[in-house]
Scaffold this motif. Structure first.
Motif, PDB file in Angstrom:
ATOM      1  N   LEU A  23      -9.600  -4.433   3.555  1.00 10.74           N
ATOM      2  CA  LEU A  23      -8.141  -4.441   3.493  1.00 10.74           C
ATOM      3  C   LEU A  23      -7.606  -5.839   3.204  1.00 10.74           C
ATOM      4  CD1 LEU A  23      -7.244  -2.173   6.566  1.00 10.74           C
ATOM      5  CD2 LEU A  23      -7.255  -1.531   4.143  1.00 10.74           C
ATOM      6  N   LYS A  26      -1.930  -8.208   3.971  1.00 13.13           N
ATOM      7  CA  LYS A  26      -0.716  -7.445   4.240  1.00 13.13           C
ATOM      8  C   LYS A  26      -1.029  -6.159   4.990  1.00 13.13           C
ATOM      9  CE  LYS A  26       3.229  -5.223   1.962  1.00 13.13           C
ATOM     10  NZ  LYS A  26       3.886  -4.911   0.655  1.00 13.13           N
ATOM     11  N   ALA A  27      -2.101  -5.464   4.565  1.00 11.43           N
ATOM     12  CA  ALA A  27      -2.495  -4.215   5.219  1.00 11.43           C
ATOM     13  C   ALA A  27      -3.019  -4.468   6.628  1.00 11.43           C
ATOM     14  CB  ALA A  27      -3.543  -3.491   4.380  1.00 11.43           C
ATOM     15  N   PRO A  32      -1.297   0.436   6.346  1.00 12.08           N
ATOM     16  CA  PRO A  32      -0.658   1.245   5.300  1.00 12.08           C
ATOM     17  C   PRO A  32      -0.193   2.590   5.859  1.00 12.08           C
ATOM     18  CG  PRO A  32      -2.688   0.267   4.496  1.00 12.08           C
ATOM     19  CD  PRO A  32      -2.642  -0.004   5.958  1.00 12.08           C
ATOM     20  N   LYS A  33       0.847   3.119   5.259  1.00 12.83           N
ATOM     21  CA  LYS A  33       1.420   4.383   5.737  1.00 12.83           C
ATOM     22  C   LYS A  33       0.374   5.494   5.763  1.00 12.83           C
ATOM     23  CE  LYS A  33       5.312   7.517   4.918  1.00 12.83           C
ATOM     24  NZ  LYS A  33       6.448   7.849   4.007  1.00 12.83           N
ATOM     25  N   SER A  82      -5.660  -0.536   0.692  1.00 18.91           N
ATOM     26  CA  SER A  82      -4.558  -1.353   1.212  1.00 18.91           C
ATOM     27  C   SER A  82      -3.196  -0.801   0.811  1.00 18.91           C
ATOM     28  CB  SER A  82      -4.687  -2.803   0.714  1.00 18.91           C
ATOM     29  OG  SER A  82      -5.903  -3.387   1.147  1.00 18.91           O
ATOM     30  N   GLY A  83      -3.147  -0.065  -0.275  1.00 21.77           N
ATOM     31  CA  GLY A  83      -1.874   0.450  -0.759  1.00 21.77           C
ATOM     32  C   GLY A  83      -1.693   1.936  -0.563  1.00 21.77           C
ATOM     33  N   ASP A  85      -0.251   4.986   0.388  1.00 22.51           N
ATOM     34  CA  ASP A  85       1.097   5.209   0.910  1.00 22.51           C
ATOM     35  C   ASP A  85       1.314   6.609   1.485  1.00 22.51           C
ATOM     36  OD1 ASP A  85       1.004   6.618  -1.430  1.00 22.51           O
ATOM     37  OD2 ASP A  85       2.687   5.597  -2.386  1.00 22.51           O
TER      38      ASP A  85
END
Length: 262
Positions: A23, A26-27, A32-33, A82-83, A85
């Motif tokens: 990750l 930021k994650a 992440p959601k 990491s992204g 969503d």
């Protein structure tokens, strides 16, 4: 029931160190959601089951790191994980990782993750099995039908029911039609289709591949009709499609293989 973000981070760092290592920062600061939704459950027992699946995926990532390198695995999956969503998007990546690890374990050479084609697209993995290069692509297409009326086969316009959903095979056909672009030409190319559903997955897949009228064909190699994916000229690059499942314990199973008659 949802656990807080700090608990998610603590769990990932302690119990899923390989996922955690991939990750981005930021994650790691804010999960992440997709992870937040995945670790939502109606009960503590359900949350624990989902944590167990995450640990299983973490072990698979560990296997891939041992077969390749941390850099290769990180560069391949960091952006996606990491992204992520949504829970659905995260589940797609988990299916891919499970498939890639399983195929890599059969390969007699180092696996290649997300190999590029001559037109710049990519499938999920290239492996060497029994002296043949095999290219594999994971597709997860969840069936969200909730039991309202659904047609089994295509109907003439004059006989369609206004309150009936279109046949699931038509959805699969539309979503898989351009998958051939992800493979190189003149190679053994296989689609591994994950299709979570409460209903007749194998029937839907068979109709999409071989045509609407194949639903009555119980043979191992159904007849091919002109409205099947395998009848498309561009689909001659697809060698086979495999109905694939991830079981509750995280194990991967290949339920059914349909070879392309062309």
């Amino acid at each position: 029931m949802m656990i807080c973000t700090s608990e998610i981070n603590q769990f990932l760092e302690k119990s899923c160190p390989n996922i955690w290592s991939i990750l981005n920062q930021k994650a790691k600061n804010t999960p992440p959601k997709g992870f937040q939704e995945f670790l939502f459950g109606e009960s503590d027992e359900e949350i624990e089951e989902r944590k167990a699946l995450l640990r299983q995926v973490d072990r698979r990532i560990s296997h891939l790191i041992n077969k390749t390198t941390l850099k290769v695995v990180g560069d391949t999956y960091r952006r996606d994980l990491s992204g992520a969503d949504s829970e659905n998007k995260l589940a797609e990546f988990f299916c891919e990782i499970s498939l890639v690890d399983s195929l890599a374990s059969m390969s007699s050479e180092l696996p290649v993750l997300r190999p590029k084609t001559e037109i710049g697209t990519a499938c999920d993995i290239k492996v060497m099995i029994d002296g043949c290069n095999i290219y594999g692509e994971s597709k997860r297409l969840e069936d969200r039908w909730e039991g309202v009326s659904r047609s089994i086969s295509k109907s003439p316009p004059e006989s369609r029911q206004d309150n009936a959903s279109r046949p699931r095979a038509m959805d699969l056909y539309d979503k898989l039609k351009v998958t051939h672009r992800q493979f190189p030409s003149n190679t053994l190319n296989v689609i591994f289709l994950f299709h979570p559903s409460f209903w007749n997955t194998q029937l839907y897949m068979k109709q999409a591949l071989f045509g609407d009228n194949s639903f009555l064909d119980e043979s191992d190699q159904p007849l091919l009709y002109e409205d099947g994916l395998y009848s498309l000229q561009e689909w001659r690059t697809i060698s086979a499609c495999v109905y694939t499942r991830v079981n509750k314990d995280g194990a991967l199973s290949f339920e059914k293989i349909w070879k392309n008659p062309k």
